[in-house]
Design an enzyme around this catalytic site. Structure first.
Site, PDB file in Angstrom:
ATOM      1  CD1 TRP A 358       0.615  -0.615   3.332  1.00 31.46           C
ATOM      2  CD2 TRP A 358      -0.422   1.234   3.548  1.00 31.46           C
ATOM      3  NE1 TRP A 358       0.896  -0.352   4.390  1.00 31.46           N
ATOM      4  CE2 TRP A 358       0.473   0.975   4.695  1.00 31.46           C
ATOM      5  CE3 TRP A 358      -1.105   2.370   3.196  1.00 31.46           C
ATOM      6  CZ2 TRP A 358       0.653   1.939   5.621  1.00 31.46           C
ATOM      7  CZ3 TRP A 358      -0.872   3.504   4.517  1.00 31.46           C
ATOM      8  CH2 TRP A 358      -0.012   2.930   5.736  1.00 31.46           C
ATOM      9  CG  ASP A 359       4.911   0.752   1.452  1.00 31.33           C
ATOM     10  OD1 ASP A 359       3.919   0.158   1.943  1.00 31.33           O
ATOM     11  OD2 ASP A 359       5.934   0.686   1.763  1.00 31.33           O
ATOM     12  CD  GLU A 489       3.137  -3.398   9.838  1.00 33.86           C
ATOM     13  OE1 GLU A 489       2.516  -3.732   8.626  1.00 33.86           O
ATOM     14  OE2 GLU A 489       4.403  -3.619  10.100  1.00 33.86           O
ATOM     15  CE  LYS A 602       7.024  -1.325  11.431  1.00 35.60           C
ATOM     16  NZ  LYS A 602       6.466  -2.551  10.641  1.00 35.60           N
ATOM     17  CD  GLN A 603       3.443   2.596   9.488  1.00 42.60           C
ATOM     18  OE1 GLN A 603       4.028   1.481   9.637  1.00 42.60           O
ATOM     19  NE2 GLN A 603       3.117   3.147   8.465  1.00 42.60           N
TER      20      GLN A 603
END
Length: 761
Positions: A358-359, A489, A602-603
């Site tokens: 999906w990046d 994640e 994580k993000q």
């Protein structure tokens, strides 16, 4: 973090050879041209720690999924972009002593990647085990003018001896992937041939049966005169063909080897003709010679840089970082082939299998929208439309029906090939990213016809998935989404991930708008689409509208922030500053159990949604959520810093924006996450471009107009960037003296600069 590469505006420079850093450098100094690529492995033999890697776009292998306990719905395989046949080899030995930098004394080592021209240069002096000393200067490029051609100029000079040197030049298809199960090799020989001065190997992949023809041809000169080799031994073994011979050398006199390669794939050539066509491409390259090939290649790069360069004055580290990211993105994907997409490592390594994530939609599309002609970004969307039938099959495997589409987390051909349950089954927000990319493309280009051509079918399939994936909670009197993993994640199998719920409801709403638009402007086409997808318009859109109205979003009224998921406040809320340095990165130091129970992120997750839909939220809402979540974010995903740069810029947090910009811009150059040796983070590099243009430049599109709200980082004197927008090119320069905007080409255009309309003509 490592800081061994020299700062330079246009070059990546390594001085001195440290074997412990070699695999990192192999990634950083990688070169490619959209069709093929090559890690910065040495031409000569190297017995030290290395990750050998040559890659051909679109060629993959379906490696058998390995899991401890099989679950229904698991993909049968994990697709991998393969380490392809190697064309760079030039082995040297003197009186039986090999030139091997792992065994020689190495001096004056220097490796330089010139990003202006895509040229990799390496020089060194090596003392062999018997005391003989050679100086070497090699230059290498993968042609941007012809994506099937590579070339090497390899010059060596004996410094303290004269005599004979043995050379071996070859093509080797007997290669292995680092992550292959049981060290399995994925290539089989189809044919090979060799004659004095040239060699060719045609190999095919197991199972998928892609054919790749790799051919090489060489010429040797001294003082500009061609060296005639009296006797060449033809060396052939399984999946290998080459020439071995000796030449006379004199102390202090330079010998130059010109080695040319042609790399052809059956994706673009008939299998029965691929060997002959490889030889034809090779002969054409050989006839042009190294200098002419390089001149053609450099001119393409000159044009590319005119399109997408960002200049930064007063901060060489920042300037080098942004150009490195743009360079890698540009040599990875050219947009010329709608069958291709962008792997997270591009042509720099094998991690993540080289597949599409999906990046592409969330991060890469904005870069290509702003820096390339419209067809490039359109092809990225067409790629997903071509895979719609597979997305519907993927959903069917998990129990969804009636044309519901679940796009894969990882794919080569549209089929899911990721084998971690918490990702494969639960990280379904990827569907929303693909829907948003359709909206983002149309918002930017004005190409509403894309909905009728391709986009509406995709939106309907995705919306059907969301409508079936939610369920009604009698307890909450709301629709809920259970058992998901959001962008963060470091939380798996949670209920009501705010970002997933939000992008799902947005998709349902946008699909209804798209249906109305296509009905109004393309009535007959809508009837065809409705018939093909068997749309029950009134029934389905009524259901979607009900979900939009009644979706549940977790929220903390005390702090007035959106909650990442239902039980986030049950965690001990710590800050990254509370962590010990030896605990970082968490994913390499902590158990997964400990990570999942921690609050550390994580993000960007909630903030990912606020970034995408920032016009839905007040500045105070954005501030509260940023101030709550950013201190808990470890940024151990390469996709994370850029989102925070953009939001920090909007909030006026200049120092935080600059800090995180450097992290995203120099993520691989400085090996922030201790993983660059596996390959560069190609897709997240688009986030570096967004950090400057959308973050510092404050660029966004609203109601069909470009808006800019730029600020100047304290560390810079000025910066400038170029934007392609609806057949215009706009140049923006920001300095301490103010902001200048210029229309470089196209019809007059009104933009909005710091909330004031400005006409460019």
């Amino acid at each position: 973090m490592k800081d061994y590469l020299k700062h330079h505006e246009w070059e990546i420079i390594e001085e001195g050879f440290d074997p412990h850093l070699n695999k990192i450098s192999e990634s950083v100094f990688s070169i490619g041209n959209g069709r093929m690529g090559q890690r910065a492995n040495f031409e000569e033999e190297y017995s030290g720690d290395t990750l050998k890697g040559s890659y051909v776009a679109g060629v993959y292998y379906p490696d058998k999924t390995r899991v401890g306990w099989w679950k229904n719905g698991y993909p049968e395989y994990f697709a991998k972009v393969l380490n392809a046949p190697s064309w760079i080899g030039i082995h040297i030995s003197v009186d039986g002593h090999k030139l091997d930098l792992a065994k020689c004394k190495v001096e004056d080592f220097k490796r330089v990647l010139d990003m202006r021209t895509g040229l990799l240069t390496r020089s060194f002096a090596a003392t062999l085990s018997d005391g003989k000393k050679l100086r070497v200067l090699s230059k290498r490029f993968c042609s941007m003018a012809n994506g099937e051609v590579g070339a090497i100029r390899y010059a060596f000079t004996p410094l303290n001896f004269s005599g004979k040197i043995t050379l071996s030049l070859y093509v080797d298809a007997d290669v292995v992937n680092k992550d292959s199960n049981y060290d399995e090799k994925f290539w089989e020989e189809v044919s090979k041939e060799a004659s004095p001065g040239r060699a060719l190997v045609v190999a095919q992949t197991k199972k998928t049966f892609f054919h790749v023809a790799t051919a090489m041809k060489f010429q040797i000169t001294t003082h500009g005169k061609i060296v005639t080799v009296d006797r060449i031994n033809i060396e052939q073994r399984e999946k290998f063909a080459g020439n071995v011979f000796q030449i006379d050398v004199e102390e202090g006199k330079e010998t130059i080897i010109y080695k040319y390669a042609a790399v052809l794939s059956s994706e673009n050539h008939p299998k029965e003709k691929i060997a002959a066509q490889a030889n034809h491409v090779l002969d054409d390259a050989f006839a042009k010679g190294f200098d002419k090939l390089f001149d053609e290649h450099a001119k393409v790069w000159e044009h590319k840089w005119e399109e997408c360069d960002i200049t930064i004055e007063g901060d060489i580290a920042a300037q080098q970082g942004i150009r490195f990211n743009i360079f890698q993105l540009t040599q990875t994907y050219t947009g010329e082939d709608e069958r291709l997409n962008i792997g997270p490592k591009g042509f720099t390594g094998e991690k993540y299998g080289g597949s599409t994530y999906w990046d592409t939609e969330a991060y890469c599309l904005p870069f290509y929208l702003g820096t390339s002609e419209q067809k490039v970004s359109r092809n990225l969307l067409v790629y997903r439309h071509k895979h719609l039938a597979r997305a519907i099959e993927n959903a069917q495997k998990l129990g969804f029906k009636d044309g519901a589409a679940l796009y894969p987390m990882v794919t080569m051909n549209g089929e899911e090939c990721h084998n971690e349950w918490e990702i494969t089954f639960e990280e379904i927000h990827r569907n929303g990213a693909i829907a948003f990319a359709i909206f983002d493309y149309i918002r930017y280009t004005g190409d509403e016809d894309y909905l009728a051509d391709h986009g509406l079918e995709v939106l309907i399939g995705i919306s059907r998935f969301w409508a079936q994936r939610v369920n009604w909670s009698a307890d909450k009197n709301k629709y809920v989404m259970l058992g998901v993993t959001g962008p963060n994640e470091y939380e798996n199998n949670v209920n009501n991930n705010w970002y997933t719920n939000y992008i799902a409801t947005w998709t349902l709403k946008y699909t209804q708008e798209a249906i109305s638009l296509v009905k109004k402007k393309h009535g007959k086409r809508f009837e065809v689409i409705a018939d093909v997808v068997r749309l029950k318009e009134k029934e389905e859109t009524s259901k979607w509208a009900d979900i939009v109205e009644k979706m549940y979003f977790p929220h903390d009224p005390k702090r007035d922030v959106y909650l990442q998921q239902d039980n986030f406040l049950d965690k001990e809320l710590l800050r990254v500053s509370d962590l010990k340095q030896e605990d970082r990165p968490l994913n390499q130091k902590w158990s997964w159990d400990r990570i999942l129970r921690s609050c550390f992120i994580k993000q960007a997750d909630v903030l990912q949604g606020i970034y995408l839909f920032e016009d839905d939220f007040s500045i105070e809402t954005i501030r509260k959520n940023f101030d709550f979540y950013e201190p808990m974010t470890v940024h151990e995903s390469s996709l994370s810093p850029c989102v925070h740069v953009i939001l920090a810029s909007k909030l006026g947090y200049k120092a935080k924006a600059y800090e995180l910009y450097l992290r995203t811009a120099r993520l691989d150059l400085d090996d922030y996450n201790n993983d660059t040796e596996d390959g560069c983070h190609i897709t997240s590099m688009a986030g570096t471009w967004m950090s400057v243009v959308k973050g510092f430049g404050g660029m966004k599109v609203k109601e069909g107009k470009l808006h800019f709200n730029p600020f100047m980082p304290d560390q810079w004197k000025s910066y400038s960037f170029r934007i392609e927008f609806r057949n215009r090119v706009i140049k923006v320069k920001v300095s301490n003296e103010g902001v200048t905007t210029k229309l470089e080409s196209g019809e007059p255009l009104e933009i909005v600069l710091k909330d004031e309309a400005v006409m460019l003509s």
